[in-house]
Scaffold this motif. Sequence first.
Motif, PDB file in Angstrom:
ATOM      1  N   GLN A  83     -39.689 -70.715 -31.913  1.00  0.00           N
ATOM      2  CA  GLN A  83     -39.948 -69.771 -32.823  1.00  0.00           C
ATOM      3  C   GLN A  83     -40.503 -70.052 -34.261  1.00  0.00           C
ATOM      4  O   GLN A  83     -41.406 -69.264 -34.696  1.00  0.00           O
ATOM      5  N   ARG A  84     -40.087 -71.181 -34.629  1.00  0.00           N
ATOM      6  CA  ARG A  84     -40.504 -71.783 -35.947  1.00  0.00           C
ATOM      7  C   ARG A  84     -42.180 -71.930 -35.922  1.00  0.00           C
ATOM      8  O   ARG A  84     -42.877 -71.454 -36.872  1.00  0.00           O
ATOM      9  N   ARG A  85     -42.732 -72.540 -34.749  1.00  0.00           N
ATOM     10  CA  ARG A  85     -44.000 -72.756 -34.348  1.00  0.00           C
ATOM     11  C   ARG A  85     -44.793 -71.490 -34.445  1.00  0.00           C
ATOM     12  O   ARG A  85     -45.907 -71.189 -35.036  1.00  0.00           O
ATOM     13  N   LYS A  86     -44.259 -70.424 -33.968  1.00  0.00           N
ATOM     14  CA  LYS A  86     -44.776 -69.246 -33.508  1.00  0.00           C
ATOM     15  C   LYS A  86     -45.081 -68.234 -35.216  1.00  0.00           C
ATOM     16  O   LYS A  86     -46.006 -67.895 -35.477  1.00  0.00           O
ATOM     17  N   LEU A  87     -43.943 -68.654 -35.623  1.00  0.00           N
ATOM     18  CA  LEU A  87     -43.818 -68.090 -37.059  1.00  0.00           C
ATOM     19  C   LEU A  87     -45.004 -68.691 -38.072  1.00  0.00           C
ATOM     20  O   LEU A  87     -45.708 -67.930 -38.797  1.00  0.00           O
ATOM     21  N   GLN A  88     -45.131 -70.238 -37.866  1.00  0.00           N
ATOM     22  CA  GLN A  88     -45.974 -70.887 -38.834  1.00  0.00           C
ATOM     23  C   GLN A  88     -47.436 -70.490 -38.495  1.00  0.00           C
ATOM     24  O   GLN A  88     -48.357 -70.459 -39.323  1.00  0.00           O
ATOM     25  N   ARG A  89     -47.647 -70.309 -37.004  1.00  0.00           N
ATOM     26  CA  ARG A  89     -48.944 -69.790 -36.683  1.00  0.00           C
ATOM     27  C   ARG A  89     -49.342 -68.298 -37.321  1.00  0.00           C
ATOM     28  O   ARG A  89     -50.601 -68.233 -37.771  1.00  0.00           O
ATOM     29  N   LEU A  90     -48.465 -67.482 -37.270  1.00  0.00           N
ATOM     30  CA  LEU A  90     -48.751 -66.106 -37.720  1.00  0.00           C
ATOM     31  C   LEU A  90     -48.797 -66.341 -39.193  1.00  0.00           C
ATOM     32  O   LEU A  90     -49.845 -65.614 -39.887  1.00  0.00           O
ATOM     33  N   ILE A  91     -48.240 -67.220 -40.106  1.00  0.00           N
ATOM     34  CA  ILE A  91     -48.479 -67.384 -41.343  1.00  0.00           C
ATOM     35  C   ILE A  91     -49.733 -68.144 -41.601  1.00  0.00           C
ATOM     36  O   ILE A  91     -50.323 -67.402 -42.706  1.00  0.00           O
ATOM     37  N   ALA A  92     -50.314 -69.095 -40.815  1.00  0.00           N
ATOM     38  CA  ALA A  92     -51.313 -69.531 -40.948  1.00  0.00           C
ATOM     39  C   ALA A  92     -52.481 -68.700 -40.887  1.00  0.00           C
ATOM     40  O   ALA A  92     -53.427 -68.673 -41.642  1.00  0.00           O
ATOM     41  N   SER A  93     -52.585 -68.032 -39.823  1.00  0.00           N
ATOM     42  CA  SER A  93     -53.527 -66.837 -39.496  1.00  0.00           C
ATOM     43  C   SER A  93     -53.607 -65.913 -40.854  1.00  0.00           C
ATOM     44  O   SER A  93     -54.727 -65.543 -41.162  1.00  0.00           O
ATOM     45  N   LEU A  94     -52.478 -65.519 -41.134  1.00  0.00           N
ATOM     46  CA  LEU A  94     -52.417 -64.426 -42.331  1.00  0.00           C
ATOM     47  C   LEU A  94     -53.145 -64.878 -43.371  1.00  0.00           C
ATOM     48  O   LEU A  94     -53.987 -64.360 -44.156  1.00  0.00           O
ATOM     49  N   GLU A  95     -52.825 -66.088 -43.969  1.00  0.00           N
ATOM     50  CA  GLU A  95     -53.280 -66.847 -45.087  1.00  0.00           C
ATOM     51  C   GLU A  95     -54.942 -66.899 -44.909  1.00  0.00           C
ATOM     52  O   GLU A  95     -55.532 -66.768 -45.940  1.00  0.00           O
ATOM     53  N   GLU A  96     -55.176 -67.708 -43.944  1.00  0.00           N
ATOM     54  CA  GLU A  96     -56.477 -67.845 -43.616  1.00  0.00           C
ATOM     55  C   GLU A  96     -57.520 -66.726 -43.722  1.00  0.00           C
ATOM     56  O   GLU A  96     -58.690 -66.715 -44.109  1.00  0.00           O
ATOM     57  N   GLU A  97     -57.032 -65.474 -42.989  1.00  0.00           N
ATOM     58  CA  GLU A  97     -57.930 -64.316 -42.981  1.00  0.00           C
ATOM     59  C   GLU A  97     -57.525 -63.320 -44.308  1.00  0.00           C
ATOM     60  O   GLU A  97     -58.460 -62.469 -44.658  1.00  0.00           O
ATOM     61  N   THR A  98     -56.531 -63.352 -44.886  1.00  0.00           N
ATOM     62  CA  THR A  98     -56.305 -62.523 -46.008  1.00  0.00           C
ATOM     63  C   THR A  98     -55.967 -63.155 -47.387  1.00  0.00           C
ATOM     64  O   THR A  98     -55.924 -62.703 -48.370  1.00  0.00           O
ATOM     65  N   GLY A  99     -55.564 -64.486 -47.607  1.00  0.00           N
ATOM     66  CA  GLY A  99     -55.464 -65.175 -48.667  1.00  0.00           C
ATOM     67  C   GLY A  99     -53.700 -65.068 -49.104  1.00  0.00           C
ATOM     68  O   GLY A  99     -53.419 -65.600 -50.027  1.00  0.00           O
ATOM     69  N   VAL A 100     -52.951 -64.459 -48.084  1.00  0.00           N
ATOM     70  CA  VAL A 100     -51.750 -64.004 -48.516  1.00  0.00           C
ATOM     71  C   VAL A 100     -51.073 -65.084 -48.180  1.00  0.00           C
ATOM     72  O   VAL A 100     -51.237 -65.557 -46.915  1.00  0.00           O
ATOM     73  N   LYS A 101     -49.993 -65.476 -48.833  1.00  0.00           N
ATOM     74  CA  LYS A 101     -49.373 -67.084 -48.643  1.00  0.00           C
ATOM     75  C   LYS A 101     -48.067 -66.447 -48.588  1.00  0.00           C
ATOM     76  O   LYS A 101     -47.117 -66.266 -49.211  1.00  0.00           O
ATOM     77  N   LEU A 102     -47.557 -66.222 -47.051  1.00  0.00           N
ATOM     78  CA  LEU A 102     -46.178 -65.954 -46.829  1.00  0.00           C
ATOM     79  C   LEU A 102     -45.455 -67.125 -46.530  1.00  0.00           C
ATOM     80  O   LEU A 102     -45.890 -68.168 -45.840  1.00  0.00           O
ATOM     81  N   ARG A 103     -44.181 -67.435 -47.183  1.00  0.00           N
ATOM     82  CA  ARG A 103     -43.501 -68.457 -46.951  1.00  0.00           C
ATOM     83  C   ARG A 103     -41.806 -68.100 -46.711  1.00  0.00           C
ATOM     84  O   ARG A 103     -41.440 -67.182 -47.378  1.00  0.00           O
ATOM     85  N   VAL A 104     -41.289 -68.763 -45.562  1.00  0.00           N
ATOM     86  CA  VAL A 104     -39.919 -68.380 -45.240  1.00  0.00           C
ATOM     87  C   VAL A 104     -38.944 -69.379 -45.359  1.00  0.00           C
ATOM     88  O   VAL A 104     -39.283 -70.493 -45.045  1.00  0.00           O
ATOM     89  N   ILE A 105     -37.770 -69.089 -46.180  1.00  0.00           N
ATOM     90  CA  ILE A 105     -36.695 -69.997 -46.153  1.00  0.00           C
ATOM     91  C   ILE A 105     -35.587 -69.321 -45.844  1.00  0.00           C
ATOM     92  O   ILE A 105     -35.317 -68.291 -46.106  1.00  0.00           O
ATOM     93  N   THR A 106     -34.732 -70.154 -44.956  1.00  0.00           N
ATOM     94  CA  THR A 106     -33.402 -69.896 -44.443  1.00  0.00           C
ATOM     95  C   THR A 106     -32.477 -70.725 -45.400  1.00  0.00           C
ATOM     96  O   THR A 106     -32.498 -71.656 -45.373  1.00  0.00           O
TER      97      THR A 106
END
Length: 179
Positions: free
Chosen positions: A52-75
């Motif tokens: 799940q962590r790797r899947k979320l990291q891939r979503l975040i990397a794609s979002l940042e690469e394609e839109t410039g949006v930097k989503l970061r997650v902390i639990t």
Amino acid sequence: GGGLLGGAAAAAAALGLTEPAHARREGVNRPELLPKEQTTVIDLQGYLTNGQRRKLQRLIASLEEETGVKLRVITQRYPETPGLAVKDYWGVDDMTIVMVADPGKGEAGYGANLLNFNVGDGFRLSLPTQFWTRLVNTMGNRYAVRADGPDMAIFNAANAIDFCSRKKYCGDVPKLPNL
């Protein structure tokens, strides 16, 4: 600096980024709780499997690469948080959204809302305050978390942010299939 929208004030307080009078939480700065290697997802509560962590990291990397949006997650569970240290670690700026999953002290281990957000000023128009309030109240509330688990709350919120960031505007939380 990063503006605070919707549930973001609670996120900022939970991270120790600001100290709203009503929160009365002491600011925390504990860089020793940060991983040595750079990562976009810090799971101090162990909510996510490695997959799940790797899947979320891939979503975040794609979002940042394609839109410039930097989503970061902390639990985390306050006060066991890196707090202010995440600002430098992640280079938090106007294009950064920090999702904080903190169960608080509520019944069954969950406070009123598991999820809160610290939102950069760059989103003030495209993702207005009502979007963040509804996101917290629909995907991060204790009932949704109890029904689907904290991992799905995190994923559903990340997918909504991804969808709305690519669409360039959301006034409300989109109805998305669970992934």
